[in-house]
Design a protein around this motif. Structure first.
Motif, PDB file in Angstrom:
ATOM      1  N   THR A   1     -44.979  78.609  13.079  1.00 33.92           N
ATOM      2  CA  THR A   1     -43.761  78.081  13.692  1.00 33.92           C
ATOM      3  C   THR A   1     -44.078  77.209  14.901  1.00 33.92           C
ATOM      4  O   THR A   1     -44.930  77.548  15.724  1.00 33.92           O
ATOM      5  CB  THR A   1     -42.836  79.231  14.132  1.00 33.92           C
ATOM      6  N   ASN A   2     -43.392  76.093  15.005  1.00 35.97           N
ATOM      7  CA  ASN A   2     -43.474  75.218  16.172  1.00 35.97           C
ATOM      8  C   ASN A   2     -42.444  75.720  17.191  1.00 35.97           C
ATOM      9  O   ASN A   2     -41.236  75.586  16.980  1.00 35.97           O
ATOM     10  CB  ASN A   2     -43.169  73.775  15.757  1.00 35.97           C
TER      11      ASN A   2
ATOM     12  N   ASN B   1     -41.537  74.689  20.103  1.00 37.90           N
ATOM     13  CA  ASN B   1     -40.670  73.654  20.675  1.00 37.90           C
ATOM     14  C   ASN B   1     -39.528  73.301  19.726  1.00 37.90           C
ATOM     15  O   ASN B   1     -38.376  73.146  20.144  1.00 37.90           O
ATOM     16  CB  ASN B   1     -41.486  72.393  20.992  1.00 37.90           C
TER      17      ASN B   1
END
Length: 298
Positions: free
Chosen positions: A181-182, A184
């Motif tokens: 997962t990113n 941001n």
């Protein structure tokens, strides 16, 4: 706060599936895990007889079996399966079968977006599944409420509160977040969901409690080290906000100290008799400020 007014500890915030938590009881739980199949349902039926003093026994007698609180931890706001089953619908039906709530408070954003890999569709300005799921949930509860009023199970409409999601930090890390997962992007999507939900909540006649607005100004104080969870102080601030909203929505009004304001003298007088009446109805363990009858207006 119904139990003893003391703030949650960091350990209590992270606990799950306990047999009893501050005198409530566990009705149902799956095995503990961070997956989408996790579910937990709890019930609190008022102050239990554990008073230590005569004063506390009198207070307990006033509140025993006077309220019912039910809690359900869900991982998705609406969960319609291909076979026609729907876990959220089943939970709602079960928890409102005997008593329909005077107040309901709901929040479901983070897991819907992260665990179910929901995408923000820029062309349609909505999430692929979450937006429709939220609308289905709200409409279903509204329909159940109408049934409850018609059957006289509910005397007046439920105070329906949607609590927006608090923010996560750019460095968020937790077992709840998937490895690829990113953070941001996830943070941006939580913000998008909060903003997009406003119209859906309003259109379905629910109240919106903006938890992000409440916690953001003190995020350094309120947010835990993992960038996702929140401190006991944050939970107390949210609880006070929810109770304040309920007090106003039900017409009871916000609680106030018994004050008499003298504009000419520039002072506010705290009325002793009324103040002592408030204090006498508090449990012994609650710290009470020393009586100071007069203080200057600011």
């Amino acid at each position: 706060m119904l139990h003893n007014g003391m703030m949650l500890t960091a350990k209590e915030i992270r606990e799950a599936s306990e047999i009893s938590f501050r005198d409530d009881r566990l009705l149902f739980t799956t095995e503990k895990h961070n997956g989408t199949g996790y579910c937990e349902i709890r019930e609190y039926r008022g102050i239990q007889p554990n008073a230590r003093t005569e004063k506390e026994k009198k207070i307990e007698a006033k509140w025993q079996n006077k309220f019912l609180v039910r809690f359900a931890f869900i991982t998705r706001i609406w969960d319609q399966k291909r076979d026609g089953s729907n876990r959220i619908k089943e939970i709602l039906d079960l928890l409102t079968k005997d008593f329909f709530p005077d107040v309901i408070v709901v929040n479901s954003v983070f897991w819907d977006i992260e665990k179910y890999r929901d995408r923000w569709l820029h062309s349609r300005r909505r999430f692929e599944y979450y937006s429709e799921n939220l609308e289905r949930f709200l409409k279903y509860f509204n329909a159940r409420q109408i049934e409850a009023i018609r059957s006289k199970k509910l005397k007046k409409p439920t105070v329906k509160i949607w609590r927006s999601s608090m923010n996560i930090s750019n460095y968020a890390r937790s077992g709840f977040i998937q490895a690829d997962t990113n953070s941001n992007l996830l943070k941006d999507n939580v913000d998008r969901a909060n903003a997009h939900n406003v119209g859906i909540i309003k259109d379905n006649n629910w109240d919106l409690l903006d938890a992000k607005f409440i916690t953001d100004p003190s995020v350094d104080l309120f947010q835990a080290a993992d960038g996702i969870h929140w401190t006991p102080s944050a939970h107390r601030a949210l609880t006070c906000s929810v109770l304040s909203h309920i007090a106003v929505a039900t017409g009871e009004g916000l609680p106030t100290l018994p004050l008499k304001i003298n504009v000419e003298k520039g002072e506010t007088r705290l009325l002793r008799a009324e103040y002592e009446d408030v204090i006498n109805n508090l449990p012994d363990h609650v710290e009470v400020p020393e009586f100071n009858p007069v203080f200057e207006n600011v």
